[in-house]
Design an enzyme around this catalytic site. Structure first.
Site, PDB file in Angstrom:
ATOM      1  N   SER A  67       0.832  -1.207   0.000  1.00 11.94           N
ATOM      2  CA  SER A  67       0.000   0.000   0.000  1.00 11.94           C
ATOM      3  C   SER A  67       0.866   1.256   0.000  1.00 11.94           C
ATOM      4  O   SER A  67       2.008   1.249   0.455  1.00 11.94           O
ATOM      5  CB  SER A  67      -0.912   0.029   1.226  1.00 11.94           C
ATOM      6  OG  SER A  67      -1.744  -1.110   1.272  1.00 11.94           O
TER       7      SER A  67
HETATM    8  N1  SAH Z   1      -0.921  -4.931   4.141  1.00  6.41           N
HETATM    9  C1  SAH Z   1      -0.226  -5.203   2.905  1.00  6.41           C
HETATM   10  C2  SAH Z   1      -1.071  -4.794   1.707  1.00  6.41           C
HETATM   11  C3  SAH Z   1      -1.075  -5.867   0.669  1.00  6.41           C
HETATM   12  S1  SAH Z   1      -2.312  -5.735  -0.591  1.00  6.41           S
HETATM   13  C4  SAH Z   1       1.137  -4.553   2.886  1.00  6.41           C
HETATM   14  O1  SAH Z   1       1.454  -3.771   3.793  1.00  6.41           O
HETATM   15  O2  SAH Z   1       1.929  -4.842   1.982  1.00  6.41           O
HETATM   16  C5  SAH Z   1      -3.648  -6.692   0.088  1.00  6.41           C
HETATM   17  C6  SAH Z   1      -3.368  -8.152   0.334  1.00  6.41           C
HETATM   18  O3  SAH Z   1      -4.614  -8.744   0.724  1.00  6.41           O
HETATM   19  C7  SAH Z   1      -2.886  -8.950  -0.874  1.00  6.41           C
HETATM   20  O4  SAH Z   1      -1.647  -9.544  -0.577  1.00  6.41           O
HETATM   21  C8  SAH Z   1      -3.988 -10.017  -1.085  1.00  6.41           C
HETATM   22  O5  SAH Z   1      -3.498 -11.280  -1.501  1.00  6.41           O
HETATM   23  C9  SAH Z   1      -4.614 -10.096   0.307  1.00  6.41           C
HETATM   24  N2  SAH Z   1      -5.971 -10.634   0.365  1.00  6.41           N
HETATM   25  C10 SAH Z   1      -7.005 -10.440  -0.496  1.00  6.41           C
HETATM   26  N3  SAH Z   1      -8.114 -11.109  -0.082  1.00  6.41           N
HETATM   27  C11 SAH Z   1      -7.770 -11.732   1.091  1.00  6.41           C
HETATM   28  C12 SAH Z   1      -8.467 -12.599   2.008  1.00  6.41           C
HETATM   29  N4  SAH Z   1      -9.746 -12.970   1.809  1.00  6.41           N
HETATM   30  N5  SAH Z   1      -7.796 -13.056   3.081  1.00  6.41           N
HETATM   31  C13 SAH Z   1      -6.498 -12.711   3.314  1.00  6.41           C
HETATM   32  N6  SAH Z   1      -5.779 -11.908   2.475  1.00  6.41           N
HETATM   33  C14 SAH Z   1      -6.410 -11.420   1.380  1.00  6.41           C
END
Ligand code: SAH
Length: 216
Positions: A67
């Site tokens: 993000s």
């Molecule tokens: N907090 C992360 C943001 C990553 S983007 C950071 O600091 O880098 C959001 C993430 O949510 C992705 O890696 C995606 O695979 C995950 N995601 C999407 N749906 C999800 C679910 N149902 N359960 C767990 N993770 C999920």
């Protein structure tokens, strides 16, 4: 080159990033301190290192993104993190958001549905001795075994507020969750009593979608 080197140049760029995030309206000094401390370039692939201190989201593989720093700061500020808060994060991704919460003194639990990202971030937490408990699973289900949580932070765009997550929130606790399809409204959901919530809206954001089930 070792990507796990935090040079003066990186530290200088990071200070500028903190100034930028502050200018954009983040006031919680503990959030700004965590961003100033944490080498964001460690969480990105080497080809993106020079972009690590721009206030932008970047690809981390598997079609996912780390993000934007402002978004991380905004969500974290809304969460009003207290030391020793038990916090559940949905969407570990690179592990950056989880590490910010950990540096602020929270007990962090995080779920990721993509195996590769789960394994990579887990190894990363181990290497840097970040005591973050991470799981490969489906965030829609939360972590009933570890519930209830003081706070829940969702870092992917949810189509609705998942019922299981609400039920795993303490009374008096709060959840920060972006809700919507293409564009999400940032919501703070406070749990007032067992069957009463209060929702407050905080502007538009864009996240990768929250998907059903873990990927196999
Ligand atoms: N907090 C992360 C943001 C990553 S983007 C950071 O600091 O880098 C959001 C993430 O949510 C992705 O890696 C995606 O695979 C995950 N995601 C999407 N749906 C999800 C679910 N149902 N359960 C767990 N993770 C999920």
């Amino acid at each position: 080159m070792d990507r796990f080197v935090d040079s003066y140049r990186h530290q200088g760029l990071r200070k500028k990033l903190v100034d930028e995030v502050r200018r954009k309206g983040i006031e919680d000094e503990r959030v700004l301190d965590a961003i100033n401390t944490l080498p964001r370039h460690y969480f990105m692939d080497s080809s993106f290192l020079e972009h690590a201190y721009e206030d932008k989201a970047f690809p981390i593989g598997q079609g996912q993104t780390i993000s934007q720093p402002y978004t991380v700061a905004f969500q974290t500020q809304l969460l009003e993190v207290e030391k020793n808060d038990k916090i559940l994060e949905i969407g570990t991704g690179s592990g950056y958001q989880a590490a910010v919460l950990y540096l602020m003194g929270a007990k962090v639990f995080s779920i990721e549905r993509q195996r590769e990202l789960f394994l990579k971030s887990k190894e990363f937490f181990r290497k840097f001795k970040y005591k973050i408990t991470s799981f490969y699973g489906d965030g829609y289900k939360g972590l009933p075994v570890y519930a209830p949580f003081d706070k829940i932070i969702v870092t992917c765009g949810a189509p609705f507020i998942p019922e299981d997550l609400l039920s795993q929130l303490k009374i008096g606790g709060k959840m920060v969750i972006p809700v919507g399809d293409n564009v999400q409204k940032m919501l703070v959901v406070e749990k007032i009593s067992e069957n009463e919530i209060k929702k407050t809206e905080y502007g538009d954001f864009r996240f990768v979608p929250m998907l059903e089930d873990k990927e196999r």
